[in-house]
Design a protein around this motif. Structure first.
Motif, PDB file in Angstrom:
ATOM      1  N   UNK A  74      -4.275   9.285   6.831  1.00  0.00           N
ATOM      2  CA  UNK A  74      -3.227   9.667   5.881  1.00  0.00           C
ATOM      3  C   UNK A  74      -2.054   8.702   5.936  1.00  0.00           C
ATOM      4  N   UNK A  75      -1.708   8.248   7.128  1.00  0.00           N
ATOM      5  CA  UNK A  75      -0.597   7.304   7.275  1.00  0.00           C
ATOM      6  C   UNK A  75      -0.944   5.967   6.614  1.00  0.00           C
ATOM      7  N   UNK A  76      -2.189   5.534   6.781  1.00  0.00           N
ATOM      8  CA  UNK A  76      -2.628   4.294   6.140  1.00  0.00           C
ATOM      9  C   UNK A  76      -2.608   4.437   4.617  1.00  0.00           C
ATOM     10  N   UNK A  77      -3.070   5.575   4.119  1.00  0.00           N
ATOM     11  CA  UNK A  77      -3.083   5.802   2.666  1.00  0.00           C
ATOM     12  C   UNK A  77      -1.669   5.777   2.094  1.00  0.00           C
ATOM     13  N   UNK A  78      -0.740   6.394   2.815  1.00  0.00           N
ATOM     14  CA  UNK A  78       0.630   6.522   2.309  1.00  0.00           C
ATOM     15  C   UNK A  78       1.387   5.204   2.380  1.00  0.00           C
ATOM     16  N   UNK A  79       1.195   4.449   3.477  1.00  0.00           N
ATOM     17  CA  UNK A  79       2.000   3.242   3.700  1.00  0.00           C
ATOM     18  C   UNK A  79       1.297   1.966   3.259  1.00  0.00           C
ATOM     19  N   UNK A  80      -0.022   2.017   3.142  1.00  0.00           N
ATOM     20  CA  UNK A  80      -0.783   0.814   2.837  1.00  0.00           C
ATOM     21  C   UNK A  80      -0.928  -0.134   4.001  1.00  0.00           C
ATOM     22  N   UNK A  81      -0.523   0.301   5.192  1.00  0.00           N
ATOM     23  CA  UNK A  81      -0.537  -0.576   6.364  1.00  0.00           C
ATOM     24  C   UNK A  81      -1.915  -0.608   7.004  1.00  0.00           C
ATOM     25  N   UNK A  82      -2.302  -1.749   7.584  1.00  0.00           N
ATOM     26  CA  UNK A  82      -3.553  -1.798   8.340  1.00  0.00           C
ATOM     27  C   UNK A  82      -3.429  -1.026   9.644  1.00  0.00           C
TER      28      UNK A  82
END
Length: 208
Positions: A74-82
């Motif tokens: 979820x954090x990756x989806x929200x921030x776009x971060x690897x």
């Protein structure tokens, strides 16, 4: 100058058929513009709120026990971060997120830059096969996940963990850091390398 922020999130840890309530430390390292997140525990919304409008350079996972990675997708989806994880923790990642691909591989010695600070990943197996700490030499800190706590090594009583291995990792990687190095842990309070180093023989005598 980069600064360190702590977000405490609450949830559960499950492994080997048991489930426990836990509070986790999520660490943010950066400045007003960009940040690295260390561990993605329980509550992606709370972590995103702490990030604010900053760019997330990376989400670094100390290991793949579910309480440290449950919010990672979820954090990756929200921030776009690897998201980065040592691939030795694939079995634990698959338990936490069945069917999801492994994060980007994290290797011993890999470096990450944020807000003028360099973080160095060091592989410290024992608590988990892929357990990794992140050293920021210029800040005099290390983020240890569950490898070293105030009071000694992380737990090694469950699957995929090993007590002699964690002691070797702490000895070879962490106890070689300057004694004044501040240890930011995955749960609970900070300590220092100098506060923990004298107790190594006690850990060995205690065994597991």
């Amino acid at each position: 100058m980069s600064r360190i922020e702590k977000v405490v999130t609450s949830g559960t840890f499950s492994l080997d058929g048991g489930t426990w309530d836990v509070d986790n430390n999520v660490w943010l390292l950066g400045d007003d513009d960009e940040v690295i997140v260390i561990d993605a525990a329980h509550d992606a919304d709370a972590i995103v709120e702490s990030i604010g409008g900053r760019r997330v350079v990376a989400v670094l996972l100390t290991h793949a026990h579910d309480d440290h990675v449950d919010a990672a997708p979820a954090l990756a989806d929200t921030t776009g971060a690897p998201v980065y994880l040592n691939p030795d923790d694939e079995p634990l990642w698959n338990l936490a997120h069945p069917g999801l691909p492994l994060p980007s591989p994290l290797t011993d010695g890999q470096t990450f830059e944020v807000a003028g600070t360099t973080l160095v990943a060091r592989h410290t197996p024992g608590h988990a096969p892929g357990a990794t700490v992140f050293v920021a030499p210029d800040l005099g800190v290390v983020f240890t996940g569950d490898t070293l706590f105030q009071g000694g090594p992380g737990a090694t009583g469950r699957s995929y963990s090993d007590f002699p291995t964690i002691v070797d990792s702490i000895t070879d990687v962490l106890l070689t850091l300057p004694p004044e190095t501040v240890v930011h842990t995955g749960h609970g309070d900070d300590t220092t390398i100098g506060a923990e180093a004298p107790h190594r023989q006690e850990w060995l005598d205690r065994g597991h």
